[in-house]
Design an enzyme around this catalytic site. Structure first.
Site, PDB file in Angstrom:
ATOM      1  N   HIS A  94       0.787  -1.180  -0.136  1.00 33.04           N
ATOM      2  CA  HIS A  94       0.035   0.111   0.071  1.00 33.04           C
ATOM      3  C   HIS A  94       0.799   1.312  -0.048  1.00 33.04           C
ATOM      4  CE1 HIS A  94      -2.903   2.932   2.276  1.00 33.04           C
ATOM      5  NE2 HIS A  94      -3.561   2.724   1.198  1.00 33.04           N
ATOM      6  N   ARG A  95       0.869   1.984  -1.237  1.00 32.69           N
ATOM      7  CA  ARG A  95       1.549   3.188  -1.365  1.00 32.69           C
ATOM      8  C   ARG A  95       3.183   2.745  -0.976  1.00 32.69           C
ATOM      9  NH1 ARG A  95      -1.616   7.176   2.652  1.00 32.69           N
ATOM     10  NH2 ARG A  95      -3.663   6.124   2.040  1.00 32.69           N
ATOM     11  N   GLU A 145       0.649  -0.750  -4.799  1.00 31.70           N
ATOM     12  CA  GLU A 145      -0.568  -0.226  -4.999  1.00 31.70           C
ATOM     13  C   GLU A 145      -0.012   1.252  -4.880  1.00 31.70           C
ATOM     14  OE1 GLU A 145      -3.814   2.579  -3.453  1.00 31.70           O
ATOM     15  OE2 GLU A 145      -1.986   1.819  -2.353  1.00 31.70           O
ATOM     16  N   ASP A 204      -1.256   5.887  -6.109  1.00 29.67           N
ATOM     17  CA  ASP A 204      -2.295   6.786  -6.408  1.00 29.67           C
ATOM     18  C   ASP A 204      -1.958   7.870  -7.500  1.00 29.67           C
ATOM     19  OD1 ASP A 204      -3.968   5.866  -3.728  1.00 29.67           O
ATOM     20  OD2 ASP A 204      -1.870   6.453  -3.181  1.00 29.67           O
ATOM     21  N   HIS A 240      -1.368  10.484  -2.586  1.00 28.45           N
ATOM     22  CA  HIS A 240      -2.325  10.199  -2.170  1.00 28.45           C
ATOM     23  C   HIS A 240      -3.354  11.150  -2.020  1.00 28.45           C
ATOM     24  CE1 HIS A 240      -5.475   8.989   0.836  1.00 28.45           C
ATOM     25  NE2 HIS A 240      -5.435   7.639   0.256  1.00 28.45           N
ATOM     26  N   GLU A 291      -4.557   3.659  -8.569  1.00 30.46           N
ATOM     27  CA  GLU A 291      -5.662   4.091  -7.984  1.00 30.46           C
ATOM     28  C   GLU A 291      -5.734   5.466  -8.520  1.00 30.46           C
ATOM     29  OE1 GLU A 291      -8.117   5.846  -4.253  1.00 30.46           O
ATOM     30  OE2 GLU A 291      -6.553   4.390  -3.801  1.00 30.46           O
ATOM     31  N   LYS A 347      -7.232   9.134  -8.324  1.00 34.85           N
ATOM     32  CA  LYS A 347      -7.717   9.821  -7.364  1.00 34.85           C
ATOM     33  C   LYS A 347      -8.791  10.928  -7.616  1.00 34.85           C
ATOM     34  CE  LYS A 347      -6.668   9.407  -3.523  1.00 34.85           C
ATOM     35  NZ  LYS A 347      -7.213   8.656  -2.356  1.00 34.85           N
ATOM     36  N   ASP A 385       0.369  -1.886   4.628  1.00 37.23           N
ATOM     37  CA  ASP A 385       1.369  -0.907   4.761  1.00 37.23           C
ATOM     38  C   ASP A 385       2.687  -1.869   5.213  1.00 37.23           C
ATOM     39  OD1 ASP A 385      -0.144   1.132   4.483  1.00 37.23           O
ATOM     40  OD2 ASP A 385      -0.682   1.453   6.455  1.00 37.23           O
TER      41      ASP A 385
END
Length: 246
Positions: A10-11, A37, A39, A52, A114, A116, A231
């Site tokens: 995640h990020r 992943e 954004d 993000h 993703e 945004k 994370d």
């Protein structure tokens, strides 16, 4: 124990590095994750910015909206010092820089991008992203996701073959409508919501977030879900190996 669940960072390795930076993505790859992943936003000059939030305030030393800054202005920001002094001087990457890192590492896993667009809809971003990926060769599995169902519909219209997922916290009804309409393939629900609704969808279509607690990781691995978004990819890789008996 047979566990095919993919671990998606995640990020990047957000728990151990400044989020959505090249050092964070590299750490996740080094930890053995099967997915990244991140954004994407549009800058003032319509460049792909990896961040993000809609503003730069939380993760950098700057202030203001991403859409009001040029790429050159964003590149002046420090995206690491708020995390720790060790990462002072870390820069905000572009989508192209992240893809270059994946290609350099011969990454063949999932790249979950993703859009945004749920708070600020950047006109034309869906087509611009499609045209960018159509112009390059890559070996990873590209998945688009968004809280904004309209963005996914636009992408699906542009490229019916695109693999898409609907992220949601509680908007399950809309997500299922998109699934029935064949706009999306999979669901990315909040793990807290999913544990309250365990029969929402087959495990093979689920990649819940944010799976950080050990008990949540175990829950997802035991159900052999398609993936988890975490994370702490390094911790998840280790736990999965232990549960597999490796």
């Amino acid at each position: 124990m047979e566990i095919d669940t993919k671990i998606i960072a995640h990020r990047g390795s957000r728990g151990t590095r400044p989020e959505n930076t090249l050092v964070s993505f590299q750490a996740a790859i080094d930890d053995g994750c099967e997915g990244i992943e991140t954004d994407v936003h549009f800058s003032k000059d319509q460049q792909f910015i990896i961040m993000h939030d809609e503003t730069v305030d939380r993760t950098t030393n700057g202030t203001g909206l991403v859409k009001d800054k040029t790429l050159a202005e964003i590149k002046q920001l420090d995206a690491g010092y708020r995390f720790s002094e060790e990462f002072k001087g870390t820069r905000v990457p572009t989508l192209q820089e992240v893809v270059a890192l994946l290609l350099k590492n011969n990454f063949t896993g999932i790249f979950n991008l993703e859009l945004k667009t749920n708070k600020i809809h950047y006109p034309g971003i869906e087509r611009a992203i499609y045209e960018y990926f159509s112009s390059i060769h890559y070996s990873f599995q590209l998945i688009y996701s968004s809280f904004n169902g309209k963005s996914l519909e636009i992408l699906n219209h542009i490229d019916p073959k695109a693999v898409e997922a609907r992220i949601f916290t509680t908007a399950a009804k809309q997500a299922k409508t998109l699934k029935r309409s064949k706009v999306i393939e999979d669901f990315h629900p909040d793990i807290k919501w999913l544990k309250r609704h365990p029969f929402f969808a087959p495990a093979r279509h689920l990649r819940p977030w944010l799976v950080n607690a050990t008990e949540d990781m175990q829950y997802c691995f035991e159900k052999n879900m398609a993936g988890i978004i975490t994370d702490y990819p390094g911790r998840a890789v280790q736990l999965r190996a232990e549960m597999r008996g490796e």
